[in-house]
Write a protein that holds these residues in place. Sequence first.
Motif, PDB file in Angstrom:
ATOM      1  N   SER C  28      -6.618   0.785  -1.018  1.00 13.40           N
ATOM      2  CA  SER C  28      -6.713   0.567   0.429  1.00 13.40           C
ATOM      3  C   SER C  28      -7.626   1.607   1.054  1.00 13.40           C
ATOM      4  O   SER C  28      -7.604   2.778   0.670  1.00 13.40           O
ATOM      5  N   ASP C  29      -8.433   1.174   2.018  1.00 15.51           N
ATOM      6  CA  ASP C  29      -9.408   2.081   2.619  1.00 15.51           C
ATOM      7  C   ASP C  29      -8.753   3.215   3.389  1.00 15.51           C
ATOM      8  O   ASP C  29      -9.231   4.334   3.416  1.00 15.51           O
ATOM      9  N   HIS C  30      -7.663   2.884   4.050  1.00 14.94           N
ATOM     10  CA  HIS C  30      -7.135   3.831   5.022  1.00 14.94           C
ATOM     11  C   HIS C  30      -5.882   4.551   4.546  1.00 14.94           C
ATOM     12  O   HIS C  30      -5.227   5.219   5.305  1.00 14.94           O
ATOM     13  N   ASN C  35      -2.854  10.004   8.958  1.00 13.32           N
ATOM     14  CA  ASN C  35      -2.043   9.007   9.637  1.00 13.32           C
ATOM     15  C   ASN C  35      -0.936   8.452   8.743  1.00 13.32           C
ATOM     16  O   ASN C  35       0.231   8.376   9.122  1.00 13.32           O
ATOM     17  N   THR C  36      -1.325   8.078   7.540  1.00 11.18           N
ATOM     18  CA  THR C  36      -0.359   7.541   6.594  1.00 11.18           C
ATOM     19  C   THR C  36       0.734   8.558   6.314  1.00 11.18           C
ATOM     20  O   THR C  36       1.918   8.225   6.263  1.00 11.18           O
ATOM     21  N   THR C  39       3.051   8.748   9.199  1.00  3.93           N
ATOM     22  CA  THR C  39       3.910   7.566   9.204  1.00  3.93           C
ATOM     23  C   THR C  39       5.013   7.704   8.167  1.00  3.93           C
ATOM     24  O   THR C  39       6.186   7.427   8.424  1.00  3.93           O
ATOM     25  N   ARG C  43       9.026   7.896   8.501  1.00  2.00           N
ATOM     26  CA  ARG C  43       9.815   6.811   7.963  1.00  2.00           C
ATOM     27  C   ARG C  43      10.970   7.289   7.105  1.00  2.00           C
ATOM     28  O   ARG C  43      12.007   6.630   7.022  1.00  2.00           O
ATOM     29  N   GLU C 277       6.539   1.312  -0.698  1.00  2.00           N
ATOM     30  CA  GLU C 277       6.720   0.327   0.359  1.00  2.00           C
ATOM     31  C   GLU C 277       5.537   0.363   1.332  1.00  2.00           C
ATOM     32  O   GLU C 277       4.942  -0.667   1.665  1.00  2.00           O
ATOM     33  N   ALA C 278       5.189   1.586   1.756  1.00  2.00           N
ATOM     34  CA  ALA C 278       4.097   1.734   2.713  1.00  2.00           C
ATOM     35  C   ALA C 278       2.790   1.231   2.111  1.00  2.00           C
ATOM     36  O   ALA C 278       2.042   0.487   2.751  1.00  2.00           O
ATOM     37  N   LEU C 280       2.244  -0.909  -0.354  1.00  2.00           N
ATOM     38  CA  LEU C 280       2.202  -2.352  -0.540  1.00  2.00           C
ATOM     39  C   LEU C 280       1.983  -3.057   0.792  1.00  2.00           C
ATOM     40  O   LEU C 280       1.251  -4.051   0.867  1.00  2.00           O
ATOM     41  N   ALA C 281       2.640  -2.544   1.846  1.00  2.00           N
ATOM     42  CA  ALA C 281       2.448  -3.162   3.155  1.00  2.00           C
ATOM     43  C   ALA C 281       1.008  -2.967   3.600  1.00  2.00           C
ATOM     44  O   ALA C 281       0.392  -3.854   4.191  1.00  2.00           O
ATOM     45  N   GLN C 282       0.462  -1.794   3.302  1.00  2.00           N
ATOM     46  CA  GLN C 282      -0.882  -1.507   3.776  1.00  2.00           C
ATOM     47  C   GLN C 282      -1.936  -2.358   3.078  1.00  2.00           C
ATOM     48  O   GLN C 282      -2.903  -2.774   3.697  1.00  2.00           O
TER      49      GLN C 282
END
Lengths: 511, 316, 316, 299
Positions: C28-30, C35-36, C39, C43, C277-278, C280-282
Motif C-alpha cells: 500500500s502506498d500510504h 498517520n497509520t 491510527t 486503535r 487488520e489495519a 488489510l483494510a488499507q
Amino acid sequence: MQDDPRIEPLLRVENLSKRYASPVLREINLEIMPGEVHALMGANGAGKSTLARILCGLTIPDGGRLFRSGKSFAPQNKRDAQTAGVIMVMQELNLLSTLSVAENIFLDRLPQRAGFICQQQLTRMAVEALQRVGLSDLLPSTIVGTLGMGVRQLLEIAAALARRCQVLILDEPTAALTQREVDLLFSNIRRLQADGVGILYISHRMDEIRSIASRVSVLRDGACVAQYPTGDVNPNQFIRDMSGGESTFVLPRVKKNKFRSTVLTVEKLCVGVRIREVSFSLRSGEILGLAGLVGSGRTLTLRALFGAVRATSGSVTVGEGASGLFTHPSQAVAAGMGMVPEDRRHDALLLSQSVRVNATLSTLPIHSKRGWLNVHSERHSTNRLCDRLKIACKTPEQTVDELSGGNQQKVSLGRWLERSCEVLLCDEPTRGVDAASKASIHNLLRNVAAEGTGVLVVSSELSELFSLCDRILVMSNGRMTGEFTADNWSEEVIHAAAFKGLSTAHRESVT
Amino acid sequence: MKILKDHGDTVGILAVWILLVLLFGVLSDHFLSANTLTTLAGRIPALTVIAAGMTLVLIVGGIDLSVGSVLGLSSAVLGLLMVDWKVPLVISAPIAIVVGMLAGTVNGLFTVGLRIPSFLVTLGMLEICRGAAYLVTRSQTKYIGASVEPLASMLPGTTFPISFFLSVGVVVGLQVLLEKTILGRHIVAIGTNEHAVRLAGIDPRPAKILVFLVCGTCAGVGSLFHCARLGSADPNAGSGMELAAIAAVVIGGTSLLGGRGSVIKTFIGVLIVATLEAGLAQIGASEPLKRVVTGAVIIAAVSVDVFRRRCIGENV
Amino acid sequence: MKILKDHGDTVGILAVWILLVLLFGVLSDHFLSANTLTTLAGRIPALTVIAAGMTLVLIVGGIDLSVGSVLGLSSAVLGLLMVDWKVPLVISAPIAIVVGMLAGTVNGLFTVGLRIPSFLVTLGMLEICRGAAYLVTRSQTKYIGASVEPLASMLPGTTFPISFFLSVGVVVGLQVLLEKTILGRHIVAIGTNEHAVRLAGIDPRPAKILVFLVCGTCAGVGSLFHCARLGSADPNAGSGMELAAIAAVVIGGTSLLGGRGSVIKTFIGVLIVATLEAGLAQIGASEPLKRVVTGAVIIAAVSVDVFRRRCIGENV
Amino acid sequence: APKEVDHNAPVTGKTPCIALIMKSLANEFFSTMAEGARKHHNDNKKTYDLVVNGMKNETDFSEQVTLIEQMVARSVQSIVIAPADSKAIIPALKRARDAGVLVINIDNRLDPNVLIEVGLTIPFVGPDNWEGAKKAGEAVARMLTKGDSVAIVEGIPTAMNSQERCRGLRDAMNDAGMNIVSSQSGQWEMEKANSIAAAMLSEYPSLKAILCANDSMALGVVAAVAASGRSADVKVTGFDNTSAVGEMIVNGRIVATVDQHGDQLAVHGIEIALSVLAGNSTPKDTTTAVDLVMRKDAR
Ligand SMILES: Nc1ncnc2c1ncn2[C@@H]1O[C@H](COP(=O)(O)OP(=O)(O)OP(=O)(O)O)[C@@H](O)[C@H]1O
Ligand SMILES: Nc1ncnc2c1ncn2[C@@H]1O[C@H](COP(=O)(O)OP(=O)(O)OP(=O)(O)O)[C@@H](O)[C@H]1O
Ligand SMILES: [Mg+2]
Ligand SMILES: [Mg+2]
C-alpha cells in the motif's frame, strides 16, 4: 560365568557419552551378561538414569556404541528397545491416573480384536501380572489416580515383569517399597536370572545390592570409576569411589535431644474408612518415625493432619494452638507445620520453573519487602541450600525438570529447611537420595529437631528409621498398631505390628 | 446410592435437563408437547455431531475452534455443487464430508507436526474456512430446495427426523470408540499425560491427528444436517457454533484439560443448551433476559455437578 | 546469538510484526506513514489492556471469555450515566471501571469458590453481561460526544493519544507485577502446578480471584478507551473481543496451560493483530480475502516462533 | 400437497396468538420495532396475544428457523417475520403454513423465485432498502462535485438488506459520476467500521464521503473521520435513523440517514395478520415509506 570369553554379553556399552549443557556421561564401558544382576551405583546426578534411558531408547547418546548380543544396537525410541528385548522400570512414575490398573500395565499392547479391547483377556492378564508383585487384592479395574505411591511403583514393576525380555533395567525400583515388596521383587529377579535374563539394577541401598547383585559399577560425574564383584565390596572403598575421596558418610549418632513440650497432638483422626482413629503426639526436639506396609495409610495420615485431605473426624493440635482440623494446608503452615510430600513431581515441584523458584516457594516473605521480591536474596539462599544438600545443578536458574531424581527430592525437602517450623512432616524424605546425601539430610533433620522442631518421618526403609528416630510408630491398614523406642525395637516386632491390622481386617471381613 | 456413585455424573446432569424441561413446562402451556420434542430433535443433530467430535478433541487435550467455520465451508461446497453444478446429493454429500475431513486433518497435522497449540491453529482455520466459504458462494445463500431435505424428514413410523437418529448414532459410536477400543484408551491416555504416553513407547501423534480428523468430519456431517433442515446452504452457517459446542461438552463434564470426558454426557449437554433456547423462545423472553438466563443456567448446571460430587464425598 | 537466546522469543515475534509492517508498506502506498502509526496507536488501547489482563488469567491457568461482554456492560453503564443522567466523566469513569471489577470478581469467586472451570463461569458471564448491557441501554447506542473524548486526544507534544500511553502503562505495570512481586510469583506458580502450591502452604485462592478481578478491571478500563475513541457507548461493544484478545496473548507466546507468559509479548501480539487488520483494510482486501489472510498469519506467526526455537536447538 | 388452510374458521375460545420473529434484538432498529409492536399489543390486549422473539447472532439464521419451529410448536395462529435470509428460511415457513399458521413477511422481502418454486404466496409489508439508500446517496452527491472519491462501508456481506442498500448507494454514486474507491464490510459493527474507515482515510487522502449501510457503522466512521481531523471535508451517511445519530444530524457530522419507520413496520404486519385471521382476504404486498432524514428534518 562372565569370564567365559565365548559367551556374548547380552548388552555391551562402548565409550558411551552424552552431554547436555555439560558432559553427563563420559566414555562409559559396561557389559551385562546373561543371568547376571549388574548393579549401578553413584551419587545423585552421576548419570545413572541417563545411562539407563539411553539403553532403552528414551535418550539419544552423543557418542559411543551399543551392542545387543554382539549386534550393533541403536534404539531411537522405546519401541526399538522393546523389540530388542530391553525393558526398563523408570525412576519416575509414569502412570496415567485416569486409566485403570489393567490398562496402565498393558497400555501399549492391549489385547484386541479388530481394534476393540478384549476386556476379559485383559483382566486375566492383569490379575496374573498383579499376582507377581503381591497385589492380588487389587482389582484390575481400579482407577490408578486413587492409588498410593507404593502401589504405583509396584504397578510399574508389574508392567515390566509382564513382558518377555532379555535385559531388564530397574532404576531405583524399591525407593518407595517396604521389605515385603522388596523380597517379592527379588524372588522375581532370581526367577528371571535363572532364565538367563540380564539385569541392570540401580539403587542407593547397599544392603540390597549386596544381596542381589553379582557385580557393581560405580559412576562418578558421568564416568565409570570402578567395577567389582559384589563379594569384594568394602563399604568405605565404595563411598570413596562414589564421592571421589573425602568420605563424609560416617556420622556420629548425635546425643539424645532433650524433649521439651508437646508440639503436635493428634486425637482420633479418621479419614473415611481408610484411616481409623489414629492418635499420637510429638514433642519438641523429637524425631518420630512412622512405619508400615505399602498402602497402610501413612501418607494419608500425614496429608489429613496437614489439611491436604479432608479428615472426617478427630482433632489436631499444633503447639499452643487451638485443636481442630485444618481444612487447607495454608492453615497448617500458618500454625507452624511443614510437609515434604511423597510424590515430589506431582505434589511438590513446579517442574518447569527454576531451582530458585522452587526452593523459595514457601519462604517468599523472607525474600521480599512489602510484596516486592529480592531476587538476589533468593539466589543467595538457593546457593546456600545447594551447598548444604549437595544439590547438583549448574545454576539456581536451571529448571528443576532437568535435575536428576535425587536432586529433585533435595529441592523439595530444602524448601522447608529455610524456615523454622514447629512440626515438620517428612514423607519418604530421602526417596532416591544417595547414601552420602542421605546422611547429610539425616544430619540436617537432627539439627532441625535440636532447634526445637518436632519431626515426623515416614519411611519405607526400616534401617533409615532405626538410625534417625527416637521413637517409631507402626501403622497397619489405617490403624496405629504399635509404638517402639530404641530399647525395644527390632525388625521382627515392627513387622509383626505392620501385619497386625491386616489380620484384624481379615477377621472383620469374615464376621 | 450405588447407582449414584457409578453413574452419578450422568444422573446429575440428566436431572438438570429434566428440571429445565419441567420448569418450561410450568412456564409455558405448550412446551410439554410432542411437537416441542420433534422440533428439538430436528434442531440438535448438527450441534450434536459437532459437540461429539469436539468431545474427543477436548479429551485428547486440544481444542477446535474451527468447527463452526468448517461447517460453513462444507455447507458452501454442498450448495455450490448441488445448486450451481447440479450434482446430486449422493455425490455432493460425501464431498462435503470430505471437505470437513480435510480441514480437520490440516488442523491435526499443524497441531501435531509443528507443535503449535491447537487453539491457534484452529483459530487460524476458523478465519480461513469462513473466508473460503464466502469465496465459494460469493457471499450468497444458495437455495437448494427439496433435494437435500430427505435427511431432515421424519423416519417413517416416528416423529423424529432421520438426522436425529444418525446423530445419536454418531454419539453412540464415538462413545464406544472411546470406551471399548484401543484408540479410545490411547486418546484418554494422551489427554491425561502425553509425555507419559510417549514414555510408554506409544507414538501419540497418529491418534491426535485422527481426533482432529474425526472432529472435522463431524463438522462436515453436521453441515449436511444443517443444510437439510434449512433446505439451503449458507456461507455464514455455524458461526459461533464452536462456543456452543464447547459449552455443551463442558456442561457434560468433559475436562478442558483433557483426559476425562464422555460423549453421552456431551449429548445431554447439547439437550440442555437446546432446551434452554427452545424454552426461552416459547415463553417469548426478551433478548436481555434470554442472555442472562442462559448465562445463569450454564453456571448453575455445572454447580449442581460440583455439589453432587461434594455430597458423595468425592475429592473434587 | 546471546541476545537471541535470552530474548529470542521477544525478538522472534517482534520480527514477525516488522515483517508484517514492511509487507503492507510494499502493498500500500500510504501504509508507512506517521498517520497509520497514529491510527494504530489510537486503535489498540482497549485491546491492549484487555489482552494484558487476559495474560494474567491464562498464566494462572484460567481463561476469561467474558471480557468483551464486560467491556460492553461497562460502556453501557458509562453511556447511561453520561448521556441519560448527565454525570460528568470524572465520576462515571470510575463507576464504569468498578462495574468491570465487580464482574471480574464474580468470575473469580465462582471459579475459585465452586471450583467450576473458568471457561464455563466466564461463558455464563459473557451472556449475562451482554444481556445486562442491552437492559441498561435498552439496546440503544448512546452518543456521548466530546465529553468523553479527552482520553483519546493526543498527548501534548506527541502524535499518540493519551489512552495509548495509559495502556502501555498498564502493560508495563502488569509485567512488573508478574516478575517482581510475590503475587506475580504466586500467579506463575499456581499456573504451573496449583496442587504443589497448595501443599507448599500457600492458599492459591486469593491470587486466583485477584487475577480475575484484575482482568475484569482491565475490561472496565478498556471500555473507557473504547468509548473515548468512538465518542459513543454501544451495548454491542467488544463482541468477539475475547477471541481477539486470547489470540494476541497466545501469539505472544503465553501458554494456554498456564505457568508461562509475558505481558510485554502480549503487547506485540496485539500489535500484530491490529496491524494485520489495519493493513488489510488499507489495501482494500475483500472480506473473504481478509479472513483467509488473517487465519494464515495467525498460524504463520506462531510457526515462526516454533522454527526459531528448533533452530537454536531448544527442546520445544 | 399442502392443505388449504381455512383462515375464515372462527378462532375458537382464546384470542389469537401472534408471533413476531425478528433479527437480532441487540440491534436498535429491531428493538424499536419490537417496542412498537408491544405498544400496539398493550393497546389491544383483548384482541390478541403477542410473543416477540429475536435471534442472538445476526448471521446464524438457523436460529430463526428454530424460532419458527418453536412458534409452530407453541400453536400460534400467525407468524410475522422479518427474515434474516430471504431464501433459507422459506422451507421452514412452508412447514409452518402446512401446519396451518398464517405467515406475514415484513422488513426484508423473501425471494420471489423460491416462493414460486415451493408454491407459496406470502404477503409482504416493508420498505425498499434500495430506494432509501439511493435517496441518501443522491443527497450526498448533491454536496459533492463530479469525480470525487467516495467509499462505502457495507454490512454483513450475506445480508440481503446490506446488499440492497449498497446497490442503492452504488447506483446513486454512479449516476452522479462519483468515483467509488473502496467498499468494505464493517459487519454492521461500530468498532469494525471505525477501523476500516481509519484505514480508508489514510489510504485515500482525497476521500470526500463515506457512505454506511447502517447508523451504528456511521457512528464509528464519524469517530474515525474526527480522529483524522477531516470532519470538514468528509461527509458521512447512515441508515436507520437510530436515536444516537439524531444529534449528529443536527450538528452535521452525519449528513443524512434514512428512516424506515421501524416502530410501525411490525404493527403493519400484525394488523394485516389480524385482519386476515378475522376473515378478510389476504392483501397485496405493500411497500412502506422510507424517508430521508437530513439536518432540516432532524428530531
Ligand atoms: N534434560 C536434561 N537437560 C539438562 N541436564 C540434564 C537433563 N537430564 C539430566 N540432566 C543432568 O544430567 C545429570 C545426570 O542425571 P541422571 O538423572 O542421570 O542422574 P542419576 O545418576 O540418575 O541421579 P539420581 O540418583 O538422583 O537419580 C544431572 O546433573 C542432571 O542435571
Ligand atoms: N484419594 C484416594 N481415594 C481412594 N483411595 C485412596 C486415596 N488415597 C489413598 N488411597 C488408598 O488408601 C490407602 C492408603 O494409602 P497411603 O498412600 O496413605 O499409604 P502409605 O502407607 O503411604 O503407602 P505407600 O505410600 O507406600 O503406598 C492405599 O491403599 C491407597 O491406595
Ligand atoms: Mg536417577
Ligand atoms: Mg506413602
